[in-house]
Scaffold this motif. Structure first.
Motif, PDB file in Angstrom:
ATOM      1  N   GLU A  33       0.824  -1.209   0.000  1.00 47.74           N
ATOM      2  CA  GLU A  33       0.000   0.000   0.000  1.00 47.74           C
ATOM      3  C   GLU A  33       0.856   1.257   0.000  1.00 47.74           C
ATOM      4  OE1 GLU A  33      -4.186  -1.413   2.067  1.00 47.74           O
ATOM      5  OE2 GLU A  33      -2.917   0.093   3.039  1.00 47.74           O
ATOM      6  N   ARG A  85       6.193   0.745  -3.300  1.00 43.25           N
ATOM      7  CA  ARG A  85       5.913   0.380  -4.694  1.00 43.25           C
ATOM      8  C   ARG A  85       6.935   1.031  -5.625  1.00 43.25           C
ATOM      9  NH1 ARG A  85       0.339   1.556  -3.504  1.00 43.25           N
ATOM     10  NH2 ARG A  85       0.516   3.414  -4.797  1.00 43.25           N
ATOM     11  N   ARG A 103       9.438  -0.815  -8.197  1.00 43.06           N
ATOM     12  CA  ARG A 103       9.515  -0.530  -9.639  1.00 43.06           C
ATOM     13  C   ARG A 103      10.954  -0.277 -10.058  1.00 43.06           C
ATOM     14  NH1 ARG A 103       4.811   2.510  -8.745  1.00 43.06           N
ATOM     15  NH2 ARG A 103       5.945   4.492  -8.843  1.00 43.06           N
ATOM     16  N   GLU A 116      -6.117  -7.933 -11.020  1.00 42.99           N
ATOM     17  CA  GLU A 116      -7.375  -7.281 -10.653  1.00 42.99           C
ATOM     18  C   GLU A 116      -7.115  -5.890 -10.075  1.00 42.99           C
ATOM     19  OE1 GLU A 116     -10.302  -9.352 -12.116  1.00 42.99           O
ATOM     20  OE2 GLU A 116     -10.764  -7.817 -10.634  1.00 42.99           O
ATOM     21  N   ASP A 117      -6.052  -5.800  -9.302  1.00 36.72           N
ATOM     22  CA  ASP A 117      -5.681  -4.521  -8.706  1.00 36.72           C
ATOM     23  C   ASP A 117      -5.060  -3.659  -9.806  1.00 36.72           C
ATOM     24  OD1 ASP A 117      -3.931  -3.553  -5.660  1.00 36.72           O
ATOM     25  OD2 ASP A 117      -4.482  -2.373  -7.404  1.00 36.72           O
ATOM     26  N   LEU A 118      -5.766  -2.573 -10.151  1.00 38.06           N
ATOM     27  CA  LEU A 118      -5.297  -1.736 -11.260  1.00 38.06           C
ATOM     28  C   LEU A 118      -3.969  -1.077 -10.944  1.00 38.06           C
ATOM     29  CD1 LEU A 118      -8.591  -0.103 -12.522  1.00 38.06           C
ATOM     30  CD2 LEU A 118      -7.116  -1.668 -13.756  1.00 38.06           C
ATOM     31  N   VAL A 119      -3.729  -0.794  -9.674  1.00 43.15           N
ATOM     32  CA  VAL A 119      -2.456  -0.158  -9.317  1.00 43.15           C
ATOM     33  C   VAL A 119      -1.300  -1.098  -9.643  1.00 43.15           C
ATOM     34  CG1 VAL A 119      -1.106   0.724  -7.382  1.00 43.15           C
ATOM     35  CG2 VAL A 119      -3.517   1.315  -7.584  1.00 43.15           C
ATOM     36  N   MET A 147      -0.946  -1.255 -13.471  1.00 45.55           N
ATOM     37  CA  MET A 147      -0.302  -0.022 -13.933  1.00 45.55           C
ATOM     38  C   MET A 147       1.192  -0.066 -13.669  1.00 45.55           C
ATOM     39  SD  MET A 147      -2.423   3.272 -12.759  1.00 45.55           S
ATOM     40  CE  MET A 147      -4.168   2.977 -12.659  1.00 45.55           C
ATOM     41  N   SER A 148       1.538  -0.503 -12.472  1.00 45.83           N
ATOM     42  CA  SER A 148       2.953  -0.541 -12.097  1.00 45.83           C
ATOM     43  C   SER A 148       3.707  -1.495 -13.001  1.00 45.83           C
ATOM     44  CB  SER A 148       3.094  -0.979 -10.628  1.00 45.83           C
ATOM     45  OG  SER A 148       2.450  -0.041  -9.788  1.00 45.83           O
ATOM     46  N   ASP A 153       4.166   0.125 -16.342  1.00 45.65           N
ATOM     47  CA  ASP A 153       5.193   1.166 -16.271  1.00 45.65           C
ATOM     48  C   ASP A 153       6.583   0.543 -16.285  1.00 45.65           C
ATOM     49  OD1 ASP A 153       3.421   3.540 -14.126  1.00 45.65           O
ATOM     50  OD2 ASP A 153       3.467   3.263 -16.306  1.00 45.65           O
ATOM     51  N   ARG A 162      -8.073  -8.893 -20.135  1.00 48.17           N
ATOM     52  CA  ARG A 162      -7.960  -7.844 -19.145  1.00 48.17           C
ATOM     53  C   ARG A 162      -6.625  -7.102 -19.243  1.00 48.17           C
ATOM     54  NH1 ARG A 162     -10.333  -6.011 -15.016  1.00 48.17           N
ATOM     55  NH2 ARG A 162      -9.047  -5.002 -13.439  1.00 48.17           N
ATOM     56  N   GLY A 222      -4.967  -4.077 -22.692  1.00 47.32           N
ATOM     57  CA  GLY A 222      -4.885  -2.623 -22.709  1.00 47.32           C
ATOM     58  C   GLY A 222      -3.595  -2.146 -22.069  1.00 47.32           C
ATOM     59  N   TRP A 223      -3.178  -2.809 -20.985  1.00 51.18           N
ATOM     60  CA  TRP A 223      -1.936  -2.400 -20.318  1.00 51.18           C
ATOM     61  C   TRP A 223      -0.715  -2.797 -21.123  1.00 51.18           C
ATOM     62  CZ3 TRP A 223      -2.428   1.381 -17.252  1.00 51.18           C
ATOM     63  CH2 TRP A 223      -3.619   1.536 -16.510  1.00 51.18           C
ATOM     64  N   HIS A 251      -0.399  -0.118 -23.509  1.00 51.41           N
ATOM     65  CA  HIS A 251       0.105   1.070 -22.815  1.00 51.41           C
ATOM     66  C   HIS A 251       1.626   1.012 -22.689  1.00 51.41           C
ATOM     67  CE1 HIS A 251      -0.103   4.449 -20.062  1.00 51.41           C
ATOM     68  NE2 HIS A 251       0.710   3.793 -19.257  1.00 51.41           N
ATOM     69  N   GLU A 277      -6.097   3.749 -20.335  1.00 52.61           N
ATOM     70  CA  GLU A 277      -4.950   3.475 -19.450  1.00 52.61           C
ATOM     71  C   GLU A 277      -4.265   4.767 -19.027  1.00 52.61           C
ATOM     72  OE1 GLU A 277      -5.426   1.846 -22.425  1.00 52.61           O
ATOM     73  OE2 GLU A 277      -6.301   0.057 -21.495  1.00 52.61           O
ATOM     74  N   ARG A 324      -5.007   8.103 -10.969  1.00 50.04           N
ATOM     75  CA  ARG A 324      -4.377   7.532  -9.776  1.00 50.04           C
ATOM     76  C   ARG A 324      -3.432   8.537  -9.131  1.00 50.04           C
ATOM     77  NH1 ARG A 324       0.284   3.052 -10.285  1.00 50.04           N
ATOM     78  NH2 ARG A 324       1.248   3.434  -8.262  1.00 50.04           N
ATOM     79  N   PRO A 333      -5.151   4.441   0.069  1.00 52.89           N
ATOM     80  CA  PRO A 333      -4.852   3.475  -0.994  1.00 52.89           C
ATOM     81  C   PRO A 333      -6.042   2.598  -1.369  1.00 52.89           C
ATOM     82  CG  PRO A 333      -3.038   3.549   0.554  1.00 52.89           C
ATOM     83  CD  PRO A 333      -4.118   4.400   1.128  1.00 52.89           C
ATOM     84  N   LEU A 336     -10.537   3.511  -8.861  1.00 50.21           N
ATOM     85  CA  LEU A 336      -9.991   3.196 -10.186  1.00 50.21           C
ATOM     86  C   LEU A 336     -10.831   2.123 -10.881  1.00 50.21           C
ATOM     87  CD1 LEU A 336      -6.131   3.177  -9.581  1.00 50.21           C
ATOM     88  CD2 LEU A 336      -7.433   4.811 -10.956  1.00 50.21           C
ATOM     89  N   LYS A 337     -11.278   1.155 -10.109  1.00 44.04           N
ATOM     90  CA  LYS A 337     -12.115   0.101 -10.704  1.00 44.04           C
ATOM     91  C   LYS A 337     -13.431   0.676 -11.216  1.00 44.04           C
ATOM     92  CE  LYS A 337     -12.096  -4.284  -9.499  1.00 44.04           C
ATOM     93  NZ  LYS A 337     -11.048  -4.906 -10.303  1.00 44.04           N
TER      94      LYS A 337
END
Lengths: 151, 478
Positions: free
Chosen positions: A42, A47, A51, A72-75, A78-79, A82, A105, A108-109, A112, B357, B364, B375, B382-383
């Motif tokens: 968190e 994080r 990275r 499932e966790d978009l964060v 995204m990470s 990235d 799912r 898209g990332w 990106h 995206e 975010r 968090p 975001l979902k």
């Protein structure tokens, strides 16, 4: 008695040394899987550190990062995107594979990340063209194609 | 265009024209209730209801006009008949059966852009004639019935309709001829005389039983396919008067007009009276200037005064209009891919389409850094955003200067417009009928019997005053 106190003291010193050593563990020695888990922390600082470490491992980290694109966790997703984007051209083959055959799912990332790589992802253009026919991916793919091809 | 010069970015977004910056966008209808209801409204208002529907094309250089009309046929075929006057001898062609349905789907208004808040709070003619024309031996039908003063110039079949093109010297002669030849005409001699004096031609039509399915009771079943009449004309006209006597008190008339310039009716019938009030009222929310406010005031006063003197007066309503560009015609090349955001074209200054995206990443950062959300709250928000602004449902637009946005926000959501996939796919049938570089204007008028004493004359909108209208407005016409 004197000998017992001496042994206890050595033990305490050894314990203290171990504790100090634990706090100074070289991050590079930590396994990739450990840093992958850190992406789920968190604390944004944790994080970010994760990275940085994963990016520093380059191509070696790619196989572990690709599955996270569909987290499932978009964060986390995204990470991972990235990281892959920052790793650069070494990620491209795996990203193409994720785009073509990976879970819906995560596509898209994957796009990106390819967009982030830019011109170094030219090999992905055919896969992106195909992806642009999918209504769910069209906008992302179109923008990525523009970025990568410089149009 | 007066509209684009005076628009804010949202107003400009409401009427985006020009070439496709990104190419056409894809479509798969998804769950947008508002967009879906536009389809159902179109089904009822544009396809089922109108008493008169016409697709008019006008080539002012060649002075060639065409009307495509689809007679309504209910019940026994023997009761069906049409008499259509035209300024010169027309050429008849059958048009696609669902032509007006396709036009209705094509011209469904796009949904209005919505703000996104990161934290919860949100002729000549074209077309492909299918079949029709003179039947073999029809030359023999060109005969002058001296007694009646009627000359039959041509006879044939178009679709399910048997037709003759005739001229007449005298109204009572034509009236008698129609009766004798069993062409149903519910009008009077005076109306026929109106056209005879103008030296117009008459196309008389009835159902060709050989083309229709017969029911067990002997009646005929089926739709009468649309028919295109192409003819030389000095002006763009529509023969309204002849329908006067078949109308009880009023008729709902829907027109699609394709021409090099945007077309309008004249005088009190102009759609400008209602459209400009609707548009300028909308602009009040964006910061209309003094000139626009004055125009709104003047036009509102005109409508009020008109209705005070004539309580039953209804304004003509503009329902869709645009000069058809490459992106608009691309809808016909690949309808499923290009229908959803038709004509997105060149975005207003300071607007840029962004991927879902990129938007989520920015959201975010904003939520974590500036809004200092927890968090777990960031993750759940975001979902929500991911589901709400899915690429299959619309497009996310980033606005560099929120002050230039009607919604005063940094992000906008441009929902796709929707229609059933099977019907969208069929839009390819309009290929060849709609022409790039031409204005397509759709307007509707409830025409009272008292307003049908003359034919309609359509004239071009003055240059610089064209009104593009492709997106729903939150305001209503008077």
């Amino acid at each position: 008695m004197k000998r017992t106190r001496r042994i206890a003291g050595h033990f305490r010193l050894a314990l203290l040394g171990a504790v100090l050593a634990a706090g100074c563990i070289d991050p590079a020695s930590r396994p990739t899987s450990w840093w992958i888990e850190q992406l789920r922390e968190e604390d944004p600082d944790d994080r970010r550190a994760a990275r940085e470490q994963l990016v520093s491992r380059g191509a070696a980290a790619v196989p572990d990062l690709i599955p996270l694109l569909s987290a499932e966790d978009l964060v986390v997703a995204m990470s991972a995107a990235d990281c892959l984007g920052t790793i650069g051209p070494a990620s491209v083959p795996a990203l193409i594979d994720a785009l073509r055959t990976g879970p819906a799912r995560g596509r898209g990332w994957a796009i990106h990340a390819l967009k982030q790589i830019g011109a170094g992802a030219r090999d992905a253009l055919p896969a992106l063209q195909d992806a642009s026919r999918d209504p769910a991916l069209r906008m992302s793919a179109t923008l990525a194609i523009r970025e990568i091809s410089g149009n | 265009m007066i509209g684009t010069r005076s628009w804010t970015s949202l107003a400009a977004a409401a009427m985006i024209a020009g070439s496709a910056a990104l190419g056409a966008l894809s479509l798969r209808p998804a769950g947008n209730a508002e967009a879906a209801c536009c389809y159902f409204a179109a089904q009822e208002k544009d396809i089922n209801q109108p008493g008169q529907k016409a697709f008019i094309t006008w080539d002012p250089a060649a002075k060639i006009e065409s009307w495509t009309v689809q007679p309504k046929f209910e019940g026994n075929a023997v009761d069906f008949g049409m008499v259509i006057p035209s300024p010169s001898q027309p050429k008849l062609d059958e048009m696609p059966r669902d032509f007006f349905k396709d036009l209705a789907i094509y011209s469904i208004l796009m949904p209005l852009p919505e703000p996104i808040w990161l934290s919860p709070r949100v002729g000549v003619g074209g077309g492909s004639p299918q079949k029709g024309g003179m039947r073999p031996g029809a030359d023999e039908d060109k005969k002058h019935e001296a007694g009646r003063g009627v000359t039959v110039l041509e006879a044939g079949v178009v679709g399910s309709l048997d037709y003759k093109i005739i001229t007449a010297e005298r109204a009572e002669g034509l009236y008698g001829w129609l009766r004798e030849n069993q062409y149903v005409y519910s009008g009077d001699e005076g109306t026929l005389d109106f056209y005879i004096r103008k030296k117009w031609f008459f196309t008389v039509m009835k159902i060709d039983p050989r083309q229709m399915k017969k029911a067990a009771d002997g009646s005929y079943l089926g739709e009468v396919t649309p028919t295109r009449f192409t003819f030389a004309s000095d002006a763009c006209v529509y023969p309204l008067k002849i329908t006067q006597l078949s109308v009880k008190d009023k008729t709902d008339a829907l027109f699609y007009v394709q021409a090099p310039r945007q077309m309008d009716l004249q005088g009190d019938l102009s759609w400008m009276h209602s459209y400009r009030v609707m548009y300028l009222t909308f602009l009040l929310g964006c910061g209309a200037n003094a000139e626009q406010k004055q125009e709104l005031s003047t036009r509102q006063a005109w409508v009020v005064a008109k209705r005070r003197n004539d309580p039953g007066f209804e304004t003509t309503k503009l329902e869709w209009s645009r000069m058809l560009g490459e992106a608009d015609l691309a809808v016909l090349d690949d309808p499923l891919k290009n229908y959803a955001q038709m004509g997105m074209g060149t975005l207003p200054e300071g607007h840029a389409v962004t991927s879902l995206e990129d938007f989520l990443r920015t959201a975010r950062t904003e939520m974590e850094t500036n809004q200092r959300m927890k968090p777990e709250d960031v993750a759940s928000r975001l979902k929500v955003l991911e589901a709400q602004y899915a690429s299959s449902k619309g497009v996310i637009v980033k606005i560099s200067d929120p002050n230039r946005s009607f919604n005063r926000c940094e992000w906008e959501w441009w929902p796709h417009r929707e229609a059933p996939e099977a019907e969208v796919k069929d839009l390819a049938r309009l290929k060849g009928h709609l022409q790039q570089g031409q204005w397509l204007t759709k307007f509707r008028k409830i025409i009272r019997k008292s307003e049908m004493s003359d034919d309609l004359l359509l004239t071009p909108v003055p240059e610089g005053r064209e009104q593009e209208y492709i997106r729903i407005m939150p305001t209503s016409p008077p």
